[in-house]
Design a protein around this motif. Sequence first.
Motif, PDB file in Angstrom:
ATOM      1  N   ASN A  66     -11.392   2.979  -8.589  1.00  3.52           N
ATOM      2  CA  ASN A  66     -10.398   2.753  -7.545  1.00  3.52           C
ATOM      3  C   ASN A  66      -9.544   4.005  -7.355  1.00  3.52           C
ATOM      4  N   LEU A  67      -9.496   4.504  -6.127  1.00  4.18           N
ATOM      5  CA  LEU A  67      -8.635   5.640  -5.822  1.00  4.18           C
ATOM      6  C   LEU A  67      -7.189   5.168  -5.681  1.00  4.18           C
ATOM      7  N   PRO A  68      -6.228   5.976  -6.117  1.00  9.69           N
ATOM      8  CA  PRO A  68      -4.816   5.581  -5.999  1.00  9.69           C
ATOM      9  C   PRO A  68      -4.311   5.742  -4.567  1.00  9.69           C
ATOM     10  N   ILE A  69      -3.250   5.009  -4.257  1.00 11.07           N
ATOM     11  CA  ILE A  69      -2.597   5.138  -2.955  1.00 11.07           C
ATOM     12  C   ILE A  69      -1.127   5.461  -3.203  1.00 11.07           C
ATOM     13  N   SER A  70      -0.588   6.336  -2.392  1.00 15.76           N
ATOM     14  CA  SER A  70       0.823   6.705  -2.531  1.00 15.76           C
ATOM     15  C   SER A  70       1.695   5.640  -1.863  1.00 15.76           C
ATOM     16  N   PRO A  71       2.941   5.544  -2.282  1.00 12.93           N
ATOM     17  CA  PRO A  71       3.853   4.603  -1.625  1.00 12.93           C
ATOM     18  C   PRO A  71       3.986   4.875  -0.124  1.00 12.93           C
ATOM     19  N   GLU A  72       3.993   6.150   0.247  1.00 14.20           N
ATOM     20  CA  GLU A  72       4.123   6.502   1.668  1.00 14.20           C
ATOM     21  C   GLU A  72       2.915   6.036   2.467  1.00 14.20           C
ATOM     22  N   ALA A  73       1.716   6.250   1.930  1.00 17.60           N
ATOM     23  CA  ALA A  73       0.500   5.829   2.616  1.00 17.60           C
ATOM     24  C   ALA A  73       0.443   4.310   2.727  1.00 17.60           C
ATOM     25  N   LEU A  74       0.834   3.615   1.663  1.00 12.98           N
ATOM     26  CA  LEU A  74       0.822   2.159   1.689  1.00 12.98           C
ATOM     27  C   LEU A  74       1.781   1.627   2.739  1.00 12.98           C
ATOM     28  N   THR A  75       2.987   2.171   2.794  1.00 11.81           N
ATOM     29  CA  THR A  75       3.969   1.743   3.786  1.00 11.81           C
ATOM     30  C   THR A  75       3.492   2.070   5.191  1.00 11.81           C
ATOM     31  N   SER A  76       2.825   3.187   5.351  1.00  8.63           N
ATOM     32  CA  SER A  76       2.293   3.564   6.653  1.00  8.63           C
ATOM     33  C   SER A  76       1.248   2.562   7.133  1.00  8.63           C
ATOM     34  N   VAL A  77       0.390   2.125   6.235  1.00  6.01           N
ATOM     35  CA  VAL A  77      -0.673   1.188   6.598  1.00  6.01           C
ATOM     36  C   VAL A  77      -0.120  -0.216   6.827  1.00  6.01           C
ATOM     37  N   LEU A  78       0.669  -0.718   5.878  1.00  2.00           N
ATOM     38  CA  LEU A  78       1.154  -2.096   5.964  1.00  2.00           C
ATOM     39  C   LEU A  78       2.349  -2.253   6.891  1.00  2.00           C
TER      40      LEU A  78
END
Length: 137
Positions: A66-78
Amino acid sequence: MSLFDLVGQVADAALGGNAEGGGQSALISAVGGMISQQGGIEGLMNAFQQGGAGDLMQSWVGTGQNLPISPEALTSVLGSEQVAAIAQQVGIPPEMATTALTQILPMVIDQLTPNGTAPAGDALQAGLGSLLGGLFK
C-alpha cells in the motif's frame, strides 16, 4: 497479530485516545459510511482517480504494498467537508481525522479487497461488518 488487531492499534495511535465513545469502531464505522456515500469502493476509486491519486488507491486495492497518502492529498480527494463530517462523527478535530484517515483508509480498503477486486452492495457491507467485528475479538 491479525490485521484486525493492527487496524485497531493504528486507529488508537492515530486518534491518540481522544475519540469519544469507542474510537476504533467509530472511526471504522465513519470510514464505512464514507465509502458507502461515495458509491462503494468503485465510487471511491473514481474520486481518487479524478483527484489525481488513482495510483495510490489502486495500490490499496491491489495485492502489493500500500502506497502512503499525504493529509493534503487525502483532503484534496475527499474534500474538507467530508473530512469534517468524519471528524464530527468520531468526536475529534478535523486535523486529527485527516491524520487518522491517511493511516486507516489504506488498511480498510486493503482488507476489503483481499484478492484485488472491489466488493459491491451486500458484499461490501458484509466486509465492513466483518472488519468491525474483528476489532472486538
